[in-house]
Design a protein around this motif. Structure first.
Motif, PDB file in Angstrom:
ATOM      1  N   UNK A 119      42.531  49.768  41.168  1.00  0.00           N
ATOM      2  CA  UNK A 119      42.018  50.796  40.279  1.00  0.00           C
ATOM      3  C   UNK A 119      41.423  50.239  39.000  1.00  0.00           C
ATOM      4  N   UNK A 120      41.419  48.939  38.869  1.00  0.00           N
ATOM      5  CA  UNK A 120      40.858  48.361  37.641  1.00  0.00           C
ATOM      6  C   UNK A 120      39.461  47.831  37.902  1.00  0.00           C
ATOM      7  N   UNK A 121      38.705  47.659  36.813  1.00  0.00           N
ATOM      8  CA  UNK A 121      37.364  47.117  36.941  1.00  0.00           C
ATOM      9  C   UNK A 121      37.436  45.595  36.913  1.00  0.00           C
ATOM     10  N   UNK A 127      39.261  40.147  34.964  1.00  0.00           N
ATOM     11  CA  UNK A 127      38.936  38.821  34.453  1.00  0.00           C
ATOM     12  C   UNK A 127      39.684  38.541  33.162  1.00  0.00           C
ATOM     13  N   UNK A 128      39.715  39.558  32.287  1.00  0.00           N
ATOM     14  CA  UNK A 128      40.450  39.361  31.028  1.00  0.00           C
ATOM     15  C   UNK A 128      41.928  39.124  31.299  1.00  0.00           C
ATOM     16  N   UNK A 129      42.500  39.924  32.221  1.00  0.00           N
ATOM     17  CA  UNK A 129      43.923  39.776  32.523  1.00  0.00           C
ATOM     18  C   UNK A 129      44.213  38.381  33.075  1.00  0.00           C
ATOM     19  N   UNK A 182      34.936  48.658  40.608  1.00  0.00           N
ATOM     20  CA  UNK A 182      36.360  48.984  40.600  1.00  0.00           C
ATOM     21  C   UNK A 182      36.994  48.572  41.934  1.00  0.00           C
ATOM     22  N   UNK A 183      38.192  47.971  41.824  1.00  0.00           N
ATOM     23  CA  UNK A 183      38.893  47.485  43.005  1.00  0.00           C
ATOM     24  C   UNK A 183      39.800  48.582  43.573  1.00  0.00           C
ATOM     25  N   UNK A 184      39.718  48.803  44.877  1.00  0.00           N
ATOM     26  CA  UNK A 184      40.589  49.762  45.555  1.00  0.00           C
ATOM     27  C   UNK A 184      41.686  49.013  46.315  1.00  0.00           C
ATOM     28  N   UNK A 185      42.690  49.739  46.759  1.00  0.00           N
ATOM     29  CA  UNK A 185      43.669  49.095  47.620  1.00  0.00           C
ATOM     30  C   UNK A 185      43.014  48.882  48.987  1.00  0.00           C
ATOM     31  N   UNK A 186      43.519  47.949  49.767  1.00  0.00           N
ATOM     32  CA  UNK A 186      42.977  47.587  51.082  1.00  0.00           C
ATOM     33  C   UNK A 186      41.704  46.757  50.975  1.00  0.00           C
ATOM     34  N   UNK A 187      41.208  46.482  49.768  1.00  0.00           N
ATOM     35  CA  UNK A 187      40.041  45.620  49.633  1.00  0.00           C
ATOM     36  C   UNK A 187      40.450  44.190  49.933  1.00  0.00           C
TER      37      UNK A 187
END
Lengths: 495, 459
Positions: free
Chosen positions: B165-167, B172-174, B198-203
């Motif tokens: 769910x994050x961009x 990258x910052x994290x 944005x990253x989804x689950x299962x990606x």
């Protein structure tokens, strides 16, 4: 059938055709032929717009056999319709069916005309009439494959080349289609330019040299003179045209072999050997047959060679009215019509290589009747011919005969002599030009009814495309839509 | 380049296809006209029926004027004979497939005499690939660049990862900019993401990072780390033998299940430290008897794709943490990714890629040509490694001012052993190693191909 793909390719064809009309338009413009250049300009604009829109179509671009055949058949029909527009708009030929007949005759390199005289036509129109022969001779799709990068290695457009190049099988000269088509056109252009130079050297005016060379190269036979090559009283010019007709009737892969210094392979080509042997034999027989009416033996020989070369390569130029020759010579010419030129040349007819395959097959079958357990294969140039090719060749012959007979029945409705009817159909189906009697070298096709002209136009297309692509359009399977499936787009490894 | 391929089998076909797509002039020689017809209809190549080990046939195919000959028939002996003849005819580069381990060892002896540039051994390549994957079992794929200093790995995000769910720019910052997400595979569709993605689950994510920092980074993604200590190999093929040898050397316990008794004896002689079991590895009872549940990884290497898939699915089902499946037919990979088979290894594709990489390198003899090439997401994207040349308009220019083509991502720069995940203000310097990710429809052979003007002048 993947309609969008076919339409996109047709778009490219129309686009290209419009571009090719520009020289014709310029010739008309500089010769102050207002109606003609306006007609060309209108057609160019029309074809560029239609072509541009069609090439914008997006689709899955894998070409299967079905799309290949349909593209060739529909492309040629579309091309001849667009090519007929300048004749119609300029008023050179008032009836559109006549315009279409004339254009099909050009593109298919037939050279049958509905025009009684041509010398009064605008220069631009005369140029276009010869140019379409040149383009149709080697094939517009082959040209397209040489200049437009249609596919990226996957989904071979070999289907297109297969359907457009004459002969029982297509051999690529080089591994890629693109380079093969380029080589073919390079050889084609080089030979054409050579002929133009030799004709100019013999004192033929530039415009006539160019148009006659185009006509010869495509083995078409449209002349800008009412009397065809007979209008030039120079044995040199007649000999040059005669020899070049013969050269354009040779399988182009032989030239490629010669250029790449593979002389032995070129010399071994059975088809070209037989082609030259038949031509030499027929020339000799006819020369002896017509000798009594000549005072000069060399003249008889030249006339015989010119007519034999013209008919066998399916060009259709003439230097004398061979319709007046003795019956033996006339019959030999009709037989040469059927034989035709070599596969992979610009000529039409059944093709020498098909006859070789058929006769070898016949010999094998007869042998097998006597010794049922013997194993035989058809061999060409020292190599086994694929069974599929042998079967395809017999199927071709059957289809060829069926179409010829059916067309003759329809044309017979016009109630002309059997000789006129039969040779009109044969001359169109084999892309030659003149026949005998009413459609002889001094006659023309203008007196036929609309139905006959339509049938003969189709015959020309059947002949040029070697029957199957066009015949295939008459089957329901050609028009089936593919079922939509989840395709793996861009997948590299769908091996 | 003009390339002659002898043998139109599985490897030959896919090789021909890849090479034709790269725009080379390819001639294929095979004895069987039927398989050649298929190649001729589907690919833009020339075909020739005949014995490729025959000088006359090679001459007809134009071997004397060719740049490369690839002998890929099923027989090692024929391949070597093909190479010898091509060498005598004057072919510039020669690659032969040599699979027999006995010949494999003596290749250094023969290489020069046969004029071989290198030999390809699909089974050995596959074994090495599997071994590398087992070193980090949580990676679905693992490719190394710049002499092993940087790696590109594929992972599947766990459902509870804090990155879902994050961009991309937040992630990258994290990660303190120590790793870059270069490709996202979402149900078979490939994205080269921008910062706003944005990253989804299962990606499935392909991540670029320094090799030394990988284990730590992977933990941050929430992927559990575990080392492999016990491995079961189903099917005692050549690949199994190569793999077991490497695993045993790394002190991993190996159990091999093989159906043929004679083969079991051979394997036992070859690998005395391994446990060899004679029996049908596709039988559930045998798998359970041999303790499949306690394994850290199950590798299916039988000759049948269907059997391999079944074994892997079963192993996954009972909770084996890692399964690797050898597969020959690649056309169904899109379907397979949905049925619980995670890592697929295809010897023939590995081999084909190896050769394509070689062809790109010899074809572009300039110093800025491709050094390493890996296919990402079933070949829909590529990761390429280059060394930056000494001269060029783009040197020292910040990346944000370079005309880089759309669909191209500069994934990392390796300078003085340091892996830099580049930002717009970074620039390329001579002798840097750079890694580029290219999306579909992009063919990159030289570093300068990534620029719209092929030179890289600053905007």
């Amino acid at each position: 059938m993947n309609y969008r793909l076919v339409l996109r390719y047709i778009g490219y064809i129309v686009l290209l055709e419009g571009l090719f009309m520009i020289p014709a338009m310029l010739i008309s413009l500089f010769s102050h032929e207002k109606a003609a250049w306006m007609a060309f300009l209108g057609t160019i604009l029309f074809s560029e717009i239609v072509g541009f829109l069609l090439t914008r179509l997006r689709c899955h671009d894998t070409m299967q056999a079905r799309e290949g055949f349909a593209t060739v058949a529909l492309g040629w029909i579309m091309m001849s319709l667009v090519g007929a527009l300048p004749f119609f708009f300029s008023g050179a030929i008032p009836n559109f069916l006549d315009c279409w007949f004339e254009t099909v005759s050009g593109f298919t390199t037939t050279g049958s005309s509905i025009l009684p005289t041509v010398e009064n036509l605008p220069y631009g129109i005369l140029y276009w009439r010869s140019f379409i022969i040149w383009l149709g001779g080697m094939g517009v799709l082959v040209f397209l494959l040489a200049v437009v990068p249609l596919t990226r290695g996957s989904g071979s457009p070999l289907q297109l080349m297969k359907a457009e190049s004459p002969g029982p099988s297509v051999g690529k000269l080089t591994p890629t289609i693109r380079r093969t088509s380029r080589r073919l056109y390079e050889i084609y252009i080089a030979l054409t330019v050579l002929e133009i130079i030799l004709l100019l050297a013999g004192g033929m005016p530039l415009f006539e040299a160019v148009t006659h060379s185009f006509s010869t190269a495509g083995t078409g036979g449209f002349s800008v003179k009412n009397l065809s090559i007979g209008a030039y009283d120079s044995p040199y010019l007649q000999a040059v045209v005669g020899v070049f007709m013969m050269l354009f009737g040779v399988n182009f892969s032989v030239y490629y072999l010669i250029l790449t210094r593979q002389f032995r392979a070129a010399w071994k080509n059975e088809e070209v050997r037989l082609y030259i042997a038949i031509m030499a034999g027929a020339t000799l027989l006819i020369a002896i047959n017509i000798l009594p009416s000549y005072t000069d033996g060399a003249r008889a020989f030249l006339d015989s060679f010119f007519q034999v070369s013209s008919i066998m390569t399916t060009t259709g130029f003439s230097t004398v009215n061979f319709d007046l020759w003795p019956e033996f010579s006339r019959l030999l010419l009709v037989i040469l019509m059927l034989v035709g030129a070599c596969a992979g040349s610009t000529g039409g007819g059944i093709k020498v290589s098909r006859l070789i395959i058929l006769f070898k097959h016949l010999k094998n079958e007869m042998g097998a009747m006597l010794r049922p357990h013997s194993v035989r294969t058809v061999r060409m140039d020292g190599k086994k011919t694929d069974d599929g090719i042998v079967r395809g060749t017999t199927a071709f012959l059957v289809a060829y005969l069926a179409i010829a007979i059916f067309s003759m029945i329809l044309v017979a409705l016009d109630n002309y002599s059997q000789e006129t009817t039969a040779t009109a159909v044969l001359t169109c189906l084999n892309n030659i030009g003149p026949g005998l009697d009413l459609v002889g070298p001094m006659g023309n096709f203008s007196s036929f009814s609309g139905l006959s002209k339509f049938v003969l136009s189709l015959d020309m297309l059947f002949g040029r495309l070697e029957i199957f692509p066009l015949l295939f359009l008459f089957t329901p399977a050609a028009w089936e839509r593919p079922r939509k499936s989840k395709r793996m787009e861009n997948s590299v490894i769908d091996a | 380049m003009r390339i002659v391929v002898i043998g139109d089998g599985k490897v030959g076909y896919i090789l021909t296809k890849l090479l034709a797509q790269e725009g080379h002039d390819v001639v294929v020689i095979d004895r069987n006209p039927l398989v050649l017809r298929d190649a001729q209809e589907k690919l833009d190549v020339a075909v020739l029926t005949g014995n490729g080990a025959c000088a006359e046939v090679q001459r007809e195919a134009g071997v004397p004027d060719s740049d490369l000959l690839i002998a890929a028939t099923s027989s090692d002996e024929v391949n070597l004979l093909c190479s010898l003849i091509a060498h005598k005819l004057g072919c510039r580069h020669i690659v032969a497939r040599v699979r027999n381990p006995e010949y494999d060892q003596q290749m250094s002896l023969l290489k020069a005499d046969l004029g071989l540039s290198f030999t390809i051994n699909p089974e050995k390549s596959a074994a090495s690939e599997i071994f590398r994957l087992l070193q980090f079992p949580q990676f679905l794929k693992r490719d190394s660049f710049a002499g092993g200093r940087a790696e590109m790995v594929e992972i599947k995000l766990p459902k509870d990862s804090r990155f879902i769910g994050r961009r991309i720019d937040q992630i990258s910052d994290m990660l303190k900019r120590r790793a870059l997400i270069c490709v996202v595979d979402r149900g078979g569709k490939i994205f080269i993401p921008s910062g706003q993605f944005t990253i989804f689950s299962e990606d499935k994510l392909t991540i670029m990072a320094a090799t030394a920092e990988l284990p730590d980074l992977i933990r941050r993604f929430g992927v559990p780390t575990k080392t492999v200590q016990k491995v079961m190999i189903v099917g005692g093929s050549r690949t199994a033998a190569y793999l077991a040898k490497q695993l045993l050397a790394a002190r991993v316990e190996v159990t091999i299940l093989e159906r043929s008794y004679e083969r079991c004896e051979e394997l036992f002689e070859l690998l005395p430290e391994a446990t060899i079991i004679n029996g049908d590895g596709t039988m559930q009872s045998l798998l359970l008897d041999e303790g499949v549940e306690e394994m850290d990884a199950v590798i299916s290497l039988t000759g049948m794709d269907e059997e391999n898939l079944l074994v892997s699915m079963f192993a996954n089902y009972i909770g084996v943490p890692k399964t690797i499946t050898k597969i020959n037919r690649l056309e169904y990979t899109d379907v397979l990714s949905n049925i619980g088979v995670d890592t697929l290894v295809s010897p023939k594709l590995l081999t084909a890629n190896e050769i394509v990489r070689y062809v790109r390198a010899v074809g572009e003899s300039g110093q800025d040509s491709v050094e390493t090439l890996y296919r990402i997401g079933e070949g829909k994207a590529e990761g390429l490694g280059f060394t930056v040349p000494q001269t060029g308009a783009f040197l020292g220019v910040p990346l944000e001012r370079l005309p880089i083509r759309k669909g191209i991502l500069l994934a990392s720069i390796v300078r003085n052993q340091q892996v830099i995940i580049p930002r717009g203000s970074d620039c390329m310097m001579p002798s840097d190693a750079v890694i580029v990710v290219a999306g579909p429809e992009q063919t990159i052979a030289r570093l300068t191909d990534i620029f719209t003007d092929n030179e890289g002048r600053a905007l």
